[in-house]
Design a protein around this motif. Sequence first.
Motif, PDB file in Angstrom:
ATOM      1  N   PHE A 276       8.785   9.699  -8.562  1.00 52.31           N
ATOM      2  CA  PHE A 276       9.175  11.104  -8.703  1.00 52.31           C
ATOM      3  C   PHE A 276      10.256  11.470  -7.700  1.00 52.31           C
ATOM      4  O   PHE A 276      11.229  12.129  -8.024  1.00 52.31           O
ATOM      5  CB  PHE A 276       7.952  12.021  -8.534  1.00 52.31           C
ATOM      6  CG  PHE A 276       7.152  12.150  -9.786  1.00 52.31           C
ATOM      7  CD1 PHE A 276       7.525  13.059 -10.760  1.00 52.31           C
ATOM      8  CD2 PHE A 276       6.042  11.354 -10.008  1.00 52.31           C
ATOM      9  CE1 PHE A 276       6.803  13.167 -11.936  1.00 52.31           C
ATOM     10  CE2 PHE A 276       5.315  11.457 -11.179  1.00 52.31           C
ATOM     11  CZ  PHE A 276       5.691  12.369 -12.149  1.00 52.31           C
TER      12      PHE A 276
ATOM     13  N   GLU B  99      14.500  12.396   1.947  1.00 55.01           N
ATOM     14  CA  GLU B  99      13.580  12.606   3.065  1.00 55.01           C
ATOM     15  C   GLU B  99      12.157  12.206   2.662  1.00 55.01           C
ATOM     16  O   GLU B  99      11.458  11.527   3.389  1.00 55.01           O
ATOM     17  CB  GLU B  99      13.597  14.086   3.492  1.00 55.01           C
ATOM     18  CG  GLU B  99      14.823  14.471   4.286  1.00 55.01           C
ATOM     19  CD  GLU B  99      15.078  13.544   5.463  1.00 55.01           C
ATOM     20  OE1 GLU B  99      14.157  13.354   6.269  1.00 55.01           O
ATOM     21  OE2 GLU B  99      16.183  12.986   5.552  1.00 55.01           O
ATOM     22  N   GLN B 100      11.773  12.659   1.445  1.00 50.47           N
ATOM     23  CA  GLN B 100      10.428  12.329   0.977  1.00 50.47           C
ATOM     24  C   GLN B 100      10.286  10.825   0.780  1.00 50.47           C
ATOM     25  O   GLN B 100       9.255  10.246   1.098  1.00 50.47           O
ATOM     26  CB  GLN B 100      10.136  13.056  -0.339  1.00 50.47           C
ATOM     27  CG  GLN B 100       9.920  14.540  -0.171  1.00 50.47           C
ATOM     28  CD  GLN B 100       8.544  14.859   0.376  1.00 50.47           C
ATOM     29  OE1 GLN B 100       7.886  14.013   0.958  1.00 50.47           O
ATOM     30  NE2 GLN B 100       8.103  16.084   0.198  1.00 50.47           N
TER      31      GLN B 100
ATOM     32  N   LYS C  18      11.698   8.501   2.367  1.00 47.22           N
ATOM     33  CA  LYS C  18      11.508   7.850   3.668  1.00 47.22           C
ATOM     34  C   LYS C  18      10.125   8.157   4.214  1.00 47.22           C
ATOM     35  O   LYS C  18       9.478   7.293   4.795  1.00 47.22           O
ATOM     36  CB  LYS C  18      12.602   8.303   4.647  1.00 47.22           C
ATOM     37  CG  LYS C  18      13.919   7.565   4.387  1.00 47.22           C
ATOM     38  CD  LYS C  18      14.937   7.863   5.468  1.00 47.22           C
ATOM     39  CE  LYS C  18      16.048   8.716   4.896  1.00 47.22           C
ATOM     40  NZ  LYS C  18      16.995   9.176   5.901  1.00 47.22           N
ATOM     41  N   ALA C  19       9.684   9.404   4.002  1.00 49.12           N
ATOM     42  CA  ALA C  19       8.351   9.776   4.485  1.00 49.12           C
ATOM     43  C   ALA C  19       7.265   8.973   3.764  1.00 49.12           C
ATOM     44  O   ALA C  19       6.214   8.694   4.324  1.00 49.12           O
ATOM     45  CB  ALA C  19       8.121  11.273   4.283  1.00 49.12           C
ATOM     46  N   TYR C  20       7.535   8.591   2.523  1.00 53.80           N
ATOM     47  CA  TYR C  20       6.572   7.787   1.776  1.00 53.80           C
ATOM     48  C   TYR C  20       6.886   6.296   1.910  1.00 53.80           C
ATOM     49  O   TYR C  20       6.468   5.483   1.096  1.00 53.80           O
ATOM     50  CB  TYR C  20       6.546   8.224   0.306  1.00 53.80           C
ATOM     51  CG  TYR C  20       5.710   9.461   0.078  1.00 53.80           C
ATOM     52  CD1 TYR C  20       6.175  10.714   0.453  1.00 53.80           C
ATOM     53  CD2 TYR C  20       4.436   9.372  -0.478  1.00 53.80           C
ATOM     54  CE1 TYR C  20       5.419  11.852   0.281  1.00 53.80           C
ATOM     55  CE2 TYR C  20       3.659  10.515  -0.663  1.00 53.80           C
ATOM     56  CZ  TYR C  20       4.166  11.741  -0.283  1.00 53.80           C
ATOM     57  OH  TYR C  20       3.389  12.865  -0.445  1.00 53.80           O
ATOM     58  N   ASN C  21       7.666   5.957   2.939  1.00 55.29           N
ATOM     59  CA  ASN C  21       7.896   4.569   3.359  1.00 55.29           C
ATOM     60  C   ASN C  21       8.570   3.691   2.314  1.00 55.29           C
ATOM     61  O   ASN C  21       8.246   2.507   2.203  1.00 55.29           O
ATOM     62  CB  ASN C  21       6.573   3.916   3.779  1.00 55.29           C
ATOM     63  CG  ASN C  21       5.930   4.664   4.919  1.00 55.29           C
ATOM     64  OD1 ASN C  21       6.618   5.176   5.784  1.00 55.29           O
ATOM     65  ND2 ASN C  21       4.606   4.740   4.896  1.00 55.29           N
TER      66      ASN C  21
ATOM     67  N   ASN D 299       0.823  -1.209   0.000  1.00 55.45           N
ATOM     68  CA  ASN D 299       0.000   0.000   0.000  1.00 55.45           C
ATOM     69  C   ASN D 299       0.859   1.262   0.000  1.00 55.45           C
ATOM     70  O   ASN D 299       0.605   2.198   0.743  1.00 55.45           O
ATOM     71  CB  ASN D 299      -0.956   0.008   1.194  1.00 55.45           C
ATOM     72  CG  ASN D 299      -2.207   0.812   0.888  1.00 55.45           C
ATOM     73  OD1 ASN D 299      -2.309   1.439  -0.165  1.00 55.45           O
ATOM     74  ND2 ASN D 299      -3.157   0.803   1.801  1.00 55.45           N
ATOM     75  N   LEU D 300       1.851   1.254  -0.848  1.00 51.32           N
ATOM     76  CA  LEU D 300       2.670   2.452  -1.039  1.00 51.32           C
ATOM     77  C   LEU D 300       2.093   3.252  -2.192  1.00 51.32           C
ATOM     78  O   LEU D 300       1.114   2.835  -2.819  1.00 51.32           O
ATOM     79  CB  LEU D 300       4.111   2.045  -1.372  1.00 51.32           C
ATOM     80  CG  LEU D 300       4.866   1.277  -0.296  1.00 51.32           C
ATOM     81  CD1 LEU D 300       6.076   0.597  -0.879  1.00 51.32           C
ATOM     82  CD2 LEU D 300       5.271   2.203   0.823  1.00 51.32           C
ATOM     83  N   LEU D 301       2.701   4.402  -2.484  1.00 52.18           N
ATOM     84  CA  LEU D 301       2.326   5.182  -3.666  1.00 52.18           C
ATOM     85  C   LEU D 301       3.502   5.131  -4.640  1.00 52.18           C
ATOM     86  O   LEU D 301       4.344   6.030  -4.664  1.00 52.18           O
ATOM     87  CB  LEU D 301       2.026   6.632  -3.279  1.00 52.18           C
ATOM     88  CG  LEU D 301       0.800   6.862  -2.403  1.00 52.18           C
ATOM     89  CD1 LEU D 301       0.701   8.324  -1.989  1.00 52.18           C
ATOM     90  CD2 LEU D 301      -0.473   6.443  -3.133  1.00 52.18           C
TER      91      LEU D 301
ATOM     92  N   GLN E 226       3.928   5.694  -7.722  1.00 54.13           N
ATOM     93  CA  GLN E 226       4.128   6.808  -8.662  1.00 54.13           C
ATOM     94  C   GLN E 226       4.805   7.985  -7.969  1.00 54.13           C
ATOM     95  O   GLN E 226       5.664   8.646  -8.548  1.00 54.13           O
ATOM     96  CB  GLN E 226       2.799   7.211  -9.323  1.00 54.13           C
ATOM     97  CG  GLN E 226       1.793   7.933  -8.450  1.00 54.13           C
ATOM     98  CD  GLN E 226       0.951   6.994  -7.607  1.00 54.13           C
ATOM     99  OE1 GLN E 226       1.456   6.057  -7.016  1.00 54.13           O
ATOM    100  NE2 GLN E 226      -0.340   7.226  -7.526  1.00 54.13           N
ATOM    101  N   GLN E 227       4.453   8.236  -6.702  1.00 54.11           N
ATOM    102  CA  GLN E 227       5.104   9.309  -5.961  1.00 54.11           C
ATOM    103  C   GLN E 227       6.550   8.943  -5.666  1.00 54.11           C
ATOM    104  O   GLN E 227       7.449   9.765  -5.767  1.00 54.11           O
ATOM    105  CB  GLN E 227       4.365   9.574  -4.639  1.00 54.11           C
ATOM    106  CG  GLN E 227       2.907   9.940  -4.808  1.00 54.11           C
ATOM    107  CD  GLN E 227       2.723  11.309  -5.419  1.00 54.11           C
ATOM    108  OE1 GLN E 227       2.771  11.459  -6.630  1.00 54.11           O
ATOM    109  NE2 GLN E 227       2.521  12.313  -4.594  1.00 54.11           N
TER     110      GLN E 227
ATOM    111  N   ASP F 221       9.644   0.213   3.281  1.00 51.31           N
ATOM    112  CA  ASP F 221       8.657  -0.861   3.398  1.00 51.31           C
ATOM    113  C   ASP F 221       8.391  -1.556   2.071  1.00 51.31           C
ATOM    114  O   ASP F 221       7.593  -2.495   2.011  1.00 51.31           O
ATOM    115  CB  ASP F 221       7.338  -0.305   3.957  1.00 51.31           C
ATOM    116  CG  ASP F 221       7.478   0.100   5.414  1.00 51.31           C
ATOM    117  OD1 ASP F 221       8.193  -0.611   6.144  1.00 51.31           O
ATOM    118  OD2 ASP F 221       6.889   1.108   5.819  1.00 51.31           O
TER     119      ASP F 221
END
Lengths: 702, 344
Positions: free
Chosen positions: A392, A400-401, A403-406, A384-386, A388-389, A409
Motif C-alpha cells: 500500500f 517515510e512509511q 522506511k518506517a516499515y523497514n 518478518n516484514l508486513l 501487504q502494508q 530490510d
Amino acid sequence: MTHWPLDKFHGGIHPPENKSQSNQGNIQYPPLPKRLIVPVLQHAGQPAEPCVEIGNYVYKGQLIAQNMTAISASVHAPSSGTVTAIGPAPYPHQSGEPYLAIEIHTDGLDLWQEPTPEINPSTLTSAEIFHIIQQSGIVGLGGAGFPTAIKLSGKIMSGIDSLIINGTECEPYITADDLLMRERADKILAGVDILVQLTRPKNVLIATEDNKPEALASMQAALGSRAYQVVSIPTLYPSGGERQLIKILTGQEVPSGSLPIDLGIICQNVGTAEAIYNAVVLGRPLISRVTTLTGTALKQPMNVECLLGTPIEELLEFAGLDKQQLSKVIVGGPMMGFSLGNLAAPVIKTTNCLIAGTAQEFPSPEAALPCIRCGECEQVCPSNLLPQQLLFFAMGEQHEQLKAYNLPDCIECGACAYVCSSKIPLVQYYRAAKADIRQHEQKMAKAEHAKQRYELRQERLRLEEEQKAAERQARNERLARVKAAQEQAAKQEAQQAQSTGSISDDELKHLKIAASMAQVALRKAEKQLALHDTEALQTQVASLKDAAKQAQDALAAAQAQLAQSWATSSPAAAPDEALKKAKIQLAMRRAAVKKAEKAETDEASLNSLRQALQQAQQQLEQLNQTHAKASSTENTSTEQKTAAVPISDAMKKAKIELAMRRAALKKAEKAGASADELTQLQLALSEAEKNLAQVSSPNNPG
Amino acid sequence: MYLPPKSSPHTTNKSSTQNLMLRVILATLPAFLVSSYFFGIGPAINVALCIIFAVSIEAFIVSLRKRPVSYALKDGSVIVTAVLLGLALPPFSSWWLVLIAIGFAVIFGKHLFGGLGQNPFNPAMLGYVVVLVSFPVAMTSWPAPQTVASSDALAHVFLGTPWLDAWSHATVLDTLKNNHSLTLHELWQDYPYSGWISSNSSEWINLAFLLGGLYLLYKRVFTWHAPVAMLLALALMSLIFWNGSGSASNGSPLFHLFSGATMLGAFFIITDPVSSATSNQGRFIFGLGVGVLVYIIRAWGGYPDAIAFSVLLMNLCAPTIDYFTRPRTYGQRKAKRGFNPGDN
C-alpha cells in the motif's frame, strides 16, 4: 558455536524443488567454445579495466582486465587465443543492455602461460594468501558475486568467531553446489582449510539442506580429522540467504545495516572455497565455474563445468535445447533469478543456473487482483516484514512509511509474491520503491547542495556589500583625515603667517572642490534613489549625505579658520592687502551663502556658512578698525599667539586619541571581532574625530 | 531470440483469490444445510436473493465506475458477502429488506470506498446493521423451526402477505434478555425449542459454522488468531460475569458460545482480512475486542445479539491496532510501533 537445536527464521516457503532433473549425472565438460565473450564486470562492484589490446595473444589464465578500484575483481582469459574485440557485447543482466567485454577467439590449444608447481598453502603467510585470492579474481559464487578478497579484509585480522560455508542451495532447480559437494568435497575442504588459516575462526560450520543427503555424506566422508561441523538444516526457502542461515546456525540476527563480519561471522559459498583452493594451491585464477543447466525445454538437464564467457545459447544447445518449446531463460533460480533477454550473452562468475523453461513451466503472469490483506505474505516473509502494508505504501509512494516499515530490510527473496493469492508482483513493487527512494534521496542531496551553494553565494554577496560599505567609510574617514590635516596645516600656516596673514588659498580651493563634488554625488544618488528605491541606494544616499555634510563642514571650518587667522594676524604688515582680502572673502562668503540657499543645502551647513559670513564681516570691521588704529595694535598678535598654545595642546591630545582609536578599530577588524564590537569601536572613533574637530575649530575655546 | 522480461519470482503457488472465496462459500455449506433443515426454503431464498441482488448491484456500480465488469466480478468476493448476509438475515425476510441490506452492503460498504480490498467495514455486517436499526420488528421475527409452509413463505417474501404470530419465535438470546422473573431452569422449561445448551436450531447452526470454520483453518484460509481470541474473550467474559441461573442471569459461557451468530462471527465475519487488523498479534487483539464487545452488548446493551455491532466497532479500531502491533523485523533491535513513521 552452533546454536543447538537449530534456530529458525520467520516464515519461509516450500516451493517445488525441481532439483532431481539436473542432479542425476556427473558434472559435464562442454566443448571449448570458438568465441568467448568475457565481460569486465562479472561481480558486484566496479568493473575491471581491460589491460590487453585487440590482436594480442592471450594464454589461458592470463590477466586481461585489472581491478583498479577497491570493490572490484580482476578478470582472466578463460582459454588461450586472440583478442578480437573490446567493446559492448551481450551481457547477462535483467536490463538486457550490452556491456563492455573482451572477446577472445580461442585457438583450441587451451595453453596455460607457464606451468606452476603445486603450492602447500601452509608455507604461505596470510598476506600472501590474501594477495593470491585478490589477484585471482575470486568472487562469491553463490550468486551475489561480492569480491571475496574484500570479505576477507578488514575486521578479520584479529580472528573471527565463525566461518560458515554455505552449501544450502535453497532455490529450486539449482544443483550446482550439490554436485560440487558430491564430487569435489576434498577440494572444497582444502579451500576451507585455507580460509581457516586466513581467518582463524573459533568454529567452522558447513551447512547444507537435508534434501541433499549425498552431498552431506560426501562432505562428512572427506572431513577426516578436521574439527569442522557439517550441519544438515531443514529444507526451507530461503535458508541459504546469508542472514537467514546465520540466524539458523547461530541464533544471532545480523543487525539491520550491518554485515555478518560485525558479528564476527564470515559466510562463503562452497564454490568459492573450491575456487580459493584452485587459486592458492594450483595457481589457477577463476576462469570457470559449475553451472546448472535445467528446465523442461532441455532434453538432458545437467551440471557443467563451463568456461566463463561461454555463450549461454551454446551451453543450452549442449544440454539439448528445444527451441520450439523454449519460452524463457532464467539466469539464477526461479525465485530470485532474472529472465534473460539475449541468449548470446555469456556465462559469468555469478551464473549458477540457467533454466530453459517452457510456457507450461513458467506461465505468463495472471492479471493481479486487488490485495485483500489476507496476510499470507506476512506469514512467509523471512525478514518478518508486513508485505501487504509495504504494498500500500509503495503504491502511494509514501517513502517515510516505507522506511518506517523497514523496506530496506527486504531481501527480495520473492516468498511474498510466491504465496500471493491475488498474484500481485510484490517484489517488483518493492524494487521500484527502493529505486524511487534512492533516486529521491539523491535528488534531496542535490537540492541540499544547491541550497548550500545559494546560501554561500548570498553570504558572499553580503560580505562584498559590507566590504564596499567599509571602503566607503574608509574613504570618508580619509577625507575627514585630510580635512583635519588641512585644518591643522592651515592653522599652523596661519600661526606661522600671522604677520603676513596669508592662509593657503589652495587648500580652501581643494575643500571647496571636495564639497561640491560630494554635493554632486549626493544629487546623483538621490536621482537614482528616486528611480529605484532600494535599500542599498538608501544607505548609499545617507552615507553620501554624511560625506557631503562633512565636506561642507570641513569647508566651513577652513573658512572660519581663515577668517580667524585673518582676525588674529597682524594687520600691520600689510594692512591694505589684508583689508582687500577680507573684503574679497566677505563677498565670496556672501555668494556661497546665497548659492547654498539656492541649492537648498541643509540647515546646518547653511548656518555654518552664515556664521562664516558673519565672521568675515566682523573681521572686515575689525580690520577696518585696526587699520585705523594702525600701530597701536601690535601687541594683539603676541597675545593671540599665547592663546593658541593651549589649543594646540588639546588638539594634540585629541589627535593621539583618534590615532589610538583608529588603531584599535583596525586591530579589531583584523582579529575578526563581532559586528557589535566593531560598531562600538567605530562610534568611539567618530567621537574622537568630533573631539578633534571641536578642538581644532578656532571658535572653540578649549 | 527475444524473450519478454519479468521480475522475479518467476513461479507462484496455486493459491488464488477466487479459490479463497470459493473455499469460504464451501465452508458455509454445513450451516446452510442445517439452517435449511430447521427453516425450510427460508435460507435458500435469502441466499439466492442476496446473490442475485449483489451481483447485479456490483455489476452496475462497476460499470458506473468505468471498470471492466467481468474482471471485478470474477474474484467472487461479492458472492461471499451475499452468502454471509443471506445466512445472517432471518429466514423468510421480505425481498425489499434483503435488497436494502445487500444494496447497502455492496454500495456503501464496498464500492464507495474503492471496491475490493479498500473497505474499512465488513460489508455484510454494515448491511445487516442498517436493516436491524431501520426495521427492528422484521429483523427480530425469526420463524419457529419447521412451522412455515413453503407456499406461505414465498407469499410473504414476495407478495408481502402478513407474518402470522404463530410463525414467530423469540430467539434464546431475546428470551434471556427479556426474562426478569424466572430462574433459567424455569425459563428453558417453558421455552418450546430448547436444546442442550441453547435453542435446538441455534446450537446446531453454530456447530455447523464451527465445522466450516475448522475446515477453513485447516486449509489455511486464515490464521487461528482472530477466531480463537474472540471465542476466548467471549467465554472469559461470560465466565467472569456468570451470575448463576437466577432470573438476572447473563447466561453461561457455553450458552454464549453456541447462541446467536457467535460461530458465524468468529469464523466467517471477523476473519474478513480486509476490514480486520493485519498482523497476527493485531488480529488476536481484534478478536479479543469483538468477543468482549459481544458480551457487553448481549449482557447489558439494548440488543439481544451483538456480532454486527461489535465487528463494526472493532473495524473502526483496526487501523490503530495495526499501528501498535507491527512485528519486529529481522535485524531490527525492536519493533517500531506508534502513529508516526519512524517512531520507536
